[in-house]
Write a protein that holds these residues in place. Structure first.
Motif, PDB file in Angstrom:
ATOM      1  N   MET A 275       0.874  -1.097  -0.388  1.00 27.04           N
ATOM      2  CA  MET A 275      -0.483  -0.404   0.307  1.00 27.04           C
ATOM      3  C   MET A 275       1.078   1.350  -0.337  1.00 27.04           C
ATOM      4  O   MET A 275       2.201   1.013   0.989  1.00 27.04           O
ATOM      5  N   THR A 276       0.529   1.993  -0.425  1.00 27.95           N
ATOM      6  CA  THR A 276       1.127   3.811  -1.133  1.00 27.95           C
ATOM      7  C   THR A 276       0.304   4.213   0.609  1.00 27.95           C
ATOM      8  O   THR A 276       2.174   5.284   0.758  1.00 27.95           O
ATOM      9  N   ILE A 277      -0.218   4.246   1.040  1.00 27.32           N
ATOM     10  CA  ILE A 277      -0.719   4.822   2.552  1.00 27.32           C
ATOM     11  C   ILE A 277      -0.837   3.599   3.529  1.00 27.32           C
ATOM     12  O   ILE A 277      -1.670   2.801   2.609  1.00 27.32           O
ATOM     13  N   PRO A 278      -0.067   4.004   4.454  1.00 29.60           N
ATOM     14  CA  PRO A 278      -0.197   2.473   5.507  1.00 29.60           C
ATOM     15  C   PRO A 278      -1.949   2.444   6.109  1.00 29.60           C
ATOM     16  O   PRO A 278      -2.361   3.364   5.989  1.00 29.60           O
ATOM     17  N   ALA A 279      -2.743   1.238   6.076  1.00 39.31           N
ATOM     18  CA  ALA A 279      -3.303   1.127   7.164  1.00 39.31           C
ATOM     19  C   ALA A 279      -3.620   1.593   8.126  1.00 39.31           C
ATOM     20  O   ALA A 279      -3.301   1.604   8.950  1.00 39.31           O
ATOM     21  N   SER A 280      -4.879   1.942   8.545  1.00 42.22           N
ATOM     22  CA  SER A 280      -4.488   2.297  10.490  1.00 42.22           C
ATOM     23  C   SER A 280      -4.728   1.294  11.093  1.00 42.22           C
ATOM     24  O   SER A 280      -5.473   0.455  10.751  1.00 42.22           O
ATOM     25  N   ASN A 281      -4.370   2.219  11.967  1.00 38.77           N
ATOM     26  CA  ASN A 281      -4.761   0.516  13.318  1.00 38.77           C
ATOM     27  C   ASN A 281      -5.886   1.321  14.490  1.00 38.77           C
ATOM     28  O   ASN A 281      -5.844   2.205  14.590  1.00 38.77           O
ATOM     29  N   LEU A 282      -6.501   0.546  13.620  1.00 32.19           N
ATOM     30  CA  LEU A 282      -7.744   1.284  13.869  1.00 32.19           C
ATOM     31  C   LEU A 282      -8.345   0.839  15.814  1.00 32.19           C
ATOM     32  O   LEU A 282      -9.089   1.039  16.508  1.00 32.19           O
ATOM     33  N   THR A 283      -6.725  -0.468  16.385  1.00 26.63           N
ATOM     34  CA  THR A 283      -7.195  -0.374  17.717  1.00 26.63           C
ATOM     35  C   THR A 283      -7.061   1.192  18.627  1.00 26.63           C
ATOM     36  O   THR A 283      -7.412   1.465  19.534  1.00 26.63           O
ATOM     37  N   LEU A 284      -6.702   2.344  18.092  1.00 26.26           N
ATOM     38  CA  LEU A 284      -6.329   3.221  18.206  1.00 26.26           C
ATOM     39  C   LEU A 284      -7.420   5.188  17.909  1.00 26.26           C
ATOM     40  O   LEU A 284      -6.967   5.727  18.269  1.00 26.26           O
ATOM     41  N   LEU A 285      -8.323   4.070  17.026  1.00 29.95           N
ATOM     42  CA  LEU A 285      -9.920   4.915  16.651  1.00 29.95           C
ATOM     43  C   LEU A 285     -10.102   6.180  17.929  1.00 29.95           C
ATOM     44  O   LEU A 285     -10.344   6.548  18.040  1.00 29.95           O
ATOM     45  N   ALA A 286     -10.312   5.198  19.152  1.00 27.88           N
ATOM     46  CA  ALA A 286     -10.931   6.122  20.568  1.00 27.88           C
ATOM     47  C   ALA A 286      -9.592   6.914  21.203  1.00 27.88           C
ATOM     48  O   ALA A 286     -10.124   7.935  21.586  1.00 27.88           O
ATOM     49  N   LYS A 287      -9.327   6.602  21.281  1.00 27.69           N
ATOM     50  CA  LYS A 287      -7.718   6.739  22.076  1.00 27.69           C
ATOM     51  C   LYS A 287      -7.541   8.858  21.306  1.00 27.69           C
ATOM     52  O   LYS A 287      -6.465   9.015  22.045  1.00 27.69           O
TER      53      LYS A 287
ATOM     54  N   ALA B  92     -19.045  -1.365  12.659  1.00 27.90           N
ATOM     55  CA  ALA B  92     -18.228  -0.126  14.052  1.00 27.90           C
ATOM     56  C   ALA B  92     -18.630  -0.945  14.497  1.00 27.90           C
ATOM     57  O   ALA B  92     -17.638  -0.032  15.838  1.00 27.90           O
ATOM     58  N   MET B  93     -19.108  -1.563  15.489  1.00 29.24           N
ATOM     59  CA  MET B  93     -19.749  -2.653  17.117  1.00 29.24           C
ATOM     60  C   MET B  93     -18.003  -3.343  17.102  1.00 29.24           C
ATOM     61  O   MET B  93     -17.722  -3.138  18.561  1.00 29.24           O
ATOM     62  N   TYR B  94     -17.914  -3.807  15.719  1.00 26.77           N
ATOM     63  CA  TYR B  94     -16.863  -4.757  16.567  1.00 26.77           C
ATOM     64  C   TYR B  94     -15.782  -3.572  16.747  1.00 26.77           C
ATOM     65  O   TYR B  94     -15.073  -4.180  17.959  1.00 26.77           O
ATOM     66  N   LEU B  95     -15.637  -2.838  15.861  1.00 27.64           N
ATOM     67  CA  LEU B  95     -13.937  -2.016  15.724  1.00 27.64           C
ATOM     68  C   LEU B  95     -13.953  -1.125  17.105  1.00 27.64           C
ATOM     69  O   LEU B  95     -12.803  -0.773  18.299  1.00 27.64           O
ATOM     70  N   GLU B  96     -15.446  -0.933  17.829  1.00 27.83           N
ATOM     71  CA  GLU B  96     -15.866   0.345  19.120  1.00 27.83           C
ATOM     72  C   GLU B  96     -15.279  -0.992  20.124  1.00 27.83           C
ATOM     73  O   GLU B  96     -14.552  -0.677  21.208  1.00 27.83           O
ATOM     74  N   SER B  97     -14.931  -2.636  19.725  1.00 29.14           N
ATOM     75  CA  SER B  97     -14.878  -3.535  20.772  1.00 29.14           C
ATOM     76  C   SER B  97     -13.030  -4.276  21.018  1.00 29.14           C
ATOM     77  O   SER B  97     -13.020  -4.278  21.651  1.00 29.14           O
ATOM     78  N   ILE B  98     -12.309  -3.340  19.888  1.00 31.90           N
ATOM     79  CA  ILE B  98     -11.304  -3.778  19.655  1.00 31.90           C
ATOM     80  C   ILE B  98     -10.240  -2.605  19.832  1.00 31.90           C
ATOM     81  O   ILE B  98      -9.386  -3.240  20.404  1.00 31.90           O
ATOM     82  N   GLN B  99     -11.291  -1.583  20.968  1.00 29.39           N
ATOM     83  CA  GLN B  99     -10.295  -0.445  21.126  1.00 29.39           C
ATOM     84  C   GLN B  99      -9.193  -0.366  22.517  1.00 29.39           C
ATOM     85  O   GLN B  99      -9.056  -1.153  23.348  1.00 29.39           O
ATOM     86  N   GLN B 100      -8.502  -0.023  22.114  1.00 34.60           N
ATOM     87  CA  GLN B 100      -6.673   0.005  23.311  1.00 34.60           C
ATOM     88  C   GLN B 100      -7.032   1.007  24.179  1.00 34.60           C
ATOM     89  O   GLN B 100      -7.768   1.781  24.301  1.00 34.60           O
ATOM     90  N   GLN B 101      -7.127   0.452  25.513  1.00 30.20           N
ATOM     91  CA  GLN B 101      -7.089   1.495  26.299  1.00 30.20           C
ATOM     92  C   GLN B 101      -6.362   2.169  26.409  1.00 30.20           C
ATOM     93  O   GLN B 101      -5.374   2.665  26.673  1.00 30.20           O
TER      94      GLN B 101
END
Length: 135
Positions: A54-66, A126-135
């Motif tokens: 990928m030319t632009i790295p994929a986001s770390n989706l576990t950091l969305l809330a943080k 989206a609810m799954y992504l919410e469930s994998i958020q880092q604290q």
């Protein structure tokens, strides 16, 4: 009057089933593994199999809330998934899963159940992504 009552009962059944389905984070996990893990990785950390090309790295989706002051940005996530908010990846737009989910469910031009199904899939993801958020 009888037709109106039947329509109302049918609408409530479809919407009720869609709402229950949409709230299933396990369904969201399955959708994530099918549609997102290749780029974002099995754990959502941006290290999927495609990350090296990928030319632009994929986001770390576990950091969305943080990265959003400790609050998961549910509406923003839904808008990215369904295509209302653009995200660039691979040098172009991220796949628009609102269209993918709608096209796979469409049965006709006025098929409201397919709209409910597509929105349910997006909400479950989206609810799954919410469930994998880092604290």
């Amino acid at each position: 009057m009888k037709g109106k009552a039947i329509f109302t009962a049918l609408a409530m059944t479809v919407l009720g089933a869609g709402a229950a389905w949409a709230q299933d984070a396990e369904l969201g996990k399955g959708l994530y593994m099918d549609y997102c893990a290749t780029c974002h990785g099995d754990q959502g950390k941006g290290d999927g199999d495609m990350s090296g090309v990928m030319t632009i790295p994929a986001s770390n989706l576990t950091l969305l809330a943080k990265n959003n002051g400790g609050t998961f940005p549910m509406l923003n996530v839904i808008h990215v998934i369904d295509g209302r908010t653009g995200v660039r990846a691979h040098g172009g737009a991220m796949p628009v899963f609102g269209r993918v989910f709608s096209d796979s469910a469409m049965r006709g031009p006025e098929d409201y159940q397919s709209v409910v199904e597509a929105r349910g899939r997006i909400l479950s993801l989206a609810m799954y992504l919410e469930s994998i958020q880092q604290q």
